[in-house]
Scaffold this motif. Sequence first.
Motif, mmCIF file in Angstrom:
data_model
loop_
_atom_site.group_PDB
_atom_site.id
_atom_site.type_symbol
_atom_site.label_atom_id
_atom_site.label_comp_id
_atom_site.label_asym_id
_atom_site.label_seq_id
_atom_site.Cartn_x
_atom_site.Cartn_y
_atom_site.Cartn_z
ATOM 1 N N ASN A 22 18.205 2.424 1.586
ATOM 2 C CA ASN A 22 18.090 3.310 2.744
ATOM 3 C C ASN A 22 16.660 3.590 3.171
ATOM 4 N N GLY A 23 15.693 3.159 2.397
ATOM 5 C CA GLY A 23 14.309 3.502 2.690
ATOM 6 C C GLY A 23 13.681 2.629 3.764
ATOM 7 N N SER A 24 12.534 3.054 4.227
ATOM 8 C CA SER A 24 11.730 2.304 5.193
ATOM 9 C C SER A 24 10.564 1.676 4.450
ATOM 10 N N SER A 25 9.967 0.660 5.057
ATOM 11 C CA SER A 25 8.841 0.012 4.387
ATOM 12 C C SER A 25 7.877 -0.541 5.412
ATOM 13 N N PHE A 26 6.667 -0.810 4.941
ATOM 14 C CA PHE A 26 5.652 -1.460 5.757
ATOM 15 C C PHE A 26 4.736 -2.252 4.835
ATOM 16 N N LEU A 27 4.038 -3.215 5.431
ATOM 17 C CA LEU A 27 3.095 -4.055 4.695
ATOM 18 C C LEU A 27 1.678 -3.671 5.073
#
Length: 130
Positions: A22-27
């Motif tokens: 359910n989480g969000s992510s970024f690089l």
Amino acid sequence: MKKFTKEERLCSRSLLDLLFKNGSSFLLYPFRVSYLLIPGKKVSPAQVVINVSKKRFRRAHDRNLIKRRMREAYRLIKSEKLYSCLDNPQQSLLLSLQFIGKEHLEFSFMQKKMESAFKKLNLALQDETL
């Protein structure tokens, strides 16, 4: 608080599953940051898990060196860059820091990149709460 205590480590299988589903992510090279705000009062404002891929670093001593550097960078800057924006005691942050680089990096470079990752995370958390 310049310690990295047991309460700050994310070890629960159910919370890890919740974070990655359910989480969000970024690089932000050399890190991939996944995060999720969950309701509920916790001992620590944030719980973190640190990962280094076995596929990219076959030898355990290489992975351990990178994880040590990441933990130290996190420990030194968490209170001023991360905890300052987590002022709601009814929410806790689940955080995953994955190393996606392909070579060993100096500690000073990792620390600068982690600071910029936390700035980006603060902006993302502010956008989510609005």
